[in-house]
Each structure stands twice: as structure tokens, then as C-alpha cells.
Design a protein around this motif. Structure first.
Motif, mmCIF file in Angstrom:
data_model
loop_
_atom_site.group_PDB
_atom_site.id
_atom_site.type_symbol
_atom_site.label_atom_id
_atom_site.label_comp_id
_atom_site.label_asym_id
_atom_site.label_seq_id
_atom_site.Cartn_x
_atom_site.Cartn_y
_atom_site.Cartn_z
ATOM 1 N N LEU A 44 0.820 -1.206 0.000
ATOM 2 C CA LEU A 44 0.000 0.000 0.000
ATOM 3 C C LEU A 44 0.860 1.266 0.000
ATOM 4 O O LEU A 44 0.403 2.325 -0.456
ATOM 5 C CB LEU A 44 -0.948 -0.009 1.196
ATOM 6 N N SER A 45 2.095 1.156 0.462
ATOM 7 C CA SER A 45 2.987 2.320 0.462
ATOM 8 C C SER A 45 3.458 2.696 -0.938
ATOM 9 O O SER A 45 4.059 3.763 -1.125
ATOM 10 C CB SER A 45 4.207 2.057 1.362
ATOM 11 N N ILE A 46 3.194 1.849 -1.914
ATOM 12 C CA ILE A 46 3.483 2.215 -3.303
ATOM 13 C C ILE A 46 2.777 3.524 -3.663
ATOM 14 O O ILE A 46 3.252 4.298 -4.495
ATOM 15 C CB ILE A 46 3.042 1.081 -4.255
ATOM 16 N N ARG A 47 1.663 3.790 -2.997
ATOM 17 C CA ARG A 47 0.908 5.011 -3.269
ATOM 18 C C ARG A 47 1.649 6.280 -2.868
ATOM 19 O O ARG A 47 1.202 7.388 -3.169
ATOM 20 C CB ARG A 47 -0.452 4.939 -2.570
ATOM 21 N N GLU A 48 2.778 6.123 -2.192
ATOM 22 C CA GLU A 48 3.588 7.283 -1.817
ATOM 23 C C GLU A 48 4.640 7.610 -2.869
ATOM 24 O O GLU A 48 5.358 8.604 -2.738
ATOM 25 C CB GLU A 48 4.259 7.015 -0.471
ATOM 26 N N THR A 49 4.733 6.782 -3.907
ATOM 27 C CA THR A 49 5.781 6.984 -4.911
ATOM 28 C C THR A 49 5.362 7.986 -5.979
ATOM 29 O O THR A 49 4.173 8.208 -6.235
ATOM 30 C CB THR A 49 6.127 5.647 -5.587
ATOM 31 N N LYS A 50 6.349 8.533 -6.638
ATOM 32 C CA LYS A 50 6.104 9.487 -7.729
ATOM 33 C C LYS A 50 5.389 8.800 -8.895
ATOM 34 O O LYS A 50 4.487 9.387 -9.507
ATOM 35 C CB LYS A 50 7.441 10.077 -8.186
ATOM 36 N N THR A 51 5.765 7.558 -9.183
ATOM 37 C CA THR A 51 5.132 6.826 -10.281
ATOM 38 C C THR A 51 3.640 6.688 -10.060
ATOM 39 O O THR A 51 2.833 6.891 -10.983
ATOM 40 C CB THR A 51 5.769 5.427 -10.423
ATOM 41 N N TYR A 52 3.271 6.363 -8.821
ATOM 42 C CA TYR A 52 1.842 6.218 -8.518
ATOM 43 C C TYR A 52 1.124 7.549 -8.695
ATOM 44 O O TYR A 52 0.018 7.602 -9.263
ATOM 45 C CB TYR A 52 1.641 5.703 -7.088
ATOM 46 N N HIS A 53 1.714 8.614 -8.236
ATOM 47 C CA HIS A 53 1.032 9.912 -8.306
ATOM 48 C C HIS A 53 0.876 10.404 -9.748
ATOM 49 O O HIS A 53 -0.042 11.180 -10.038
ATOM 50 C CB HIS A 53 1.771 10.942 -7.455
#
Length: 254
Positions: A44-53
Motif C-alpha cells: 500500500l505504500s506504493i501510493r507514496e511513490t512518484k510513479t503512482y502519483h
């Protein structure tokens, strides 16, 4: 599909002997101190990445997190798993809610200072450890927060205590199995083994955290308060009392 349940407890509260007993079942197993909550957090911390945003596909991340937690136990041939971890911490509880897993919590309690004193003893008796492990981000302080959070919530939970395990272990196991709706079984007190999960045992390479007595179940008579400095007792007395009173209150209504 595996049905997950959650054990939120304090370290040194009887987790290992509880697991040794429950794991005599043919239907349910209690895990070691688990990494499942960390698997969930990291996905779920993938949502903190630039790619996700750049492309915030939240549904895909949630699906991956749910699949990851369930896949954690794909190799376990049991339909019911009780996962031991800090699931009561609000961020972890929010994760479970977000991915849509059902929630039933087993809360294992032993008085806070008993857990601290027992831990200090295992760590070699150096009283300075008491302050360290009671901090909010350390092993006892962190789990005490999680335990209190569930006790104050409207989640489905039961409370069992270390004293309950020592005094009437069969009744404790029956209570847990009734709660998670799994067939009960008769404990074999002549076959108590060191904790094992899926053929693996703890590797206590640093300190003997997880060794249980296999010949009997009884509460020891060690004066654990003698392992805690008086200034630490004074500092954490309110938390100790608050948690104890909350457990006693909830036990009346469960």
C-alpha cells in the motif's frame, strides 16, 4: 480460501504457549510473530511513490495488497489462520478495512508491568531495558497501543488473559474456536510441544523468547516488578492501570 483472524497481544503474554496449544487443531493454526502486516504496508505504500502519483490507480494497488496478504499463506494447508501481529495499530487496522478483509480480533492480555519485567529478565536483567521497550515505537509500548485501540473500538473481539491460559487452557481454546466458528477439540496435555508453524520453529539466536515448558502449564512465581526501576513504574503506572481496567470492563460484556 483461507480465512484470516487477528491476534493482537503484548509480548510475553503467553503467545507462544497459546500457539502451541491451538496448533494441535486440524482446522486452525496460529502464526508466529508475523510479517503479513508488513507485506500489506509495503504494497500500500506504493501510493507514496512518484510513479503512482503520475497515474493513481488505487484499485490495482488495493487488489495487489489483498492478494499479497492472502498469498502469504497460500502454502498453508489450513482453512483458518490466526495471524499474530500489531493489527490493532490504527494505520494497520485502516489497511485491513481498506482492502476489505473480514475482521475478528483475539486480544491476549497480561498486566503491562508483568510483560515488561518478563522481557527485561529474558534480555539479561539489565533494568535499563524497561524504558526502552515501553516506548511507543518499541515492542511493548507499540503493542499496548494496538491492544488499547481495539478495546476502545467497535470491532468484533474477544479478550483472553495469560492467567486464563495458565488456569484453564481448555476453556481458553474453546472460547477462541467458538468465536471464529471452528470445531473444538480436546487438548492433549501429554503432547505439548515447542511452538511450530508449518514445520518451522523460532530461531532464538539472541535471547530465549519463545521456549515453553512442555511438561506443565502454570503461572510462574517470579517477582517481575523487581526488574523494573521505580521511576519507570511511576511513569507508566497510569497506562498500566488504564489498560488493566479496560480489559476487566470489556470482559464483563463479552
Amino acid at each position: 480460501m483461507t480465512q484470516l483472524y487477528y491476534l493482537q497481544s503484548l509480548p510475553r503474554a503467553g503467545n507462544t504457549i497459546l500457539g502451541s496449544l491451538i496448533n494441535q487443531s486440524n482446522n486452525v493454526q496460529l502464526t508466529a510473530n508475523s510479517n503479513a502486516v508488513e507485506v500489506l504496508h509495503r504494497i500500500l505504500s506504493i501510493r507514496e511513490t512518484k510513479t503512482y502519483h503520475h497515474f493513481p490507480d488505487n484499485t490495482s494497488i488495493i487488489n495487489s495488497a489483498k492478494a499479497g496478504v492472502l498469498a502469504h499463506y497460500d502454502h498453508i494447508d489450513y482453512s483458518h489462520i490466526i495471524d499474530r501481529g500489531p493489527w490493532g495499530i490504527q494505520s494497520n487496522l485502516d489497511y485491513v478495512k481498506e482492502i476489505g478483509l473480514s475482521r475478528k480480533f483475539i486480544l491476549l492480555y497480561r498486566p503491562l508491568f508483568e510483560c515488561v519485567g518478563s522481557s527485561v529478565k529474558v534480555l539479561g536483567g539489565d533494568h535499563s531495558w524497561a524504558q526502552e521497550i515501553l516506548q511507543d515505537d518499541k515492542m511493548i509500548g507499540y503493542n499496548a497501543i494496538g491492544l488499547e485501540n481495539i478495546l476502545n473500538s467497535d470491532e468484533q473481539f474477544i479478550v483472553i488473559t495469560y492467567d486464563d491460559i495458565c488456569e484453564n487452557p481448555q476453556s481458553v481454546i474453546d472460547k477462541i474456536l467458538d468465536f471464529i466458528e471452528v470445531p473444538k477439540f480436546k487438548l492433549d496435555f501429554n503432547n505439548i510441544k515447542q511452538f511450530e508453524f508449518n514445520g518451522l520453529k523460532y530461531d532464538d539466536f539472541d535471547h530465549p523468547w519463545h521456549t515453553v515448558r512442555t511438561n506443565k502449564i502454570e503461572k510462574d512465581t517470579i517477582d517481575y516488578m523487581s526488574y523494573i526501576p521505580l521511576d519507570i513504574i511511576k511513569k507508566y503506572q497510569e497506562q498500566h492501570n488504564r489498560l488493566h481496567d479496560l480489559v476487566m470492563e470489556k470482559q464483563k460484556w463479552i
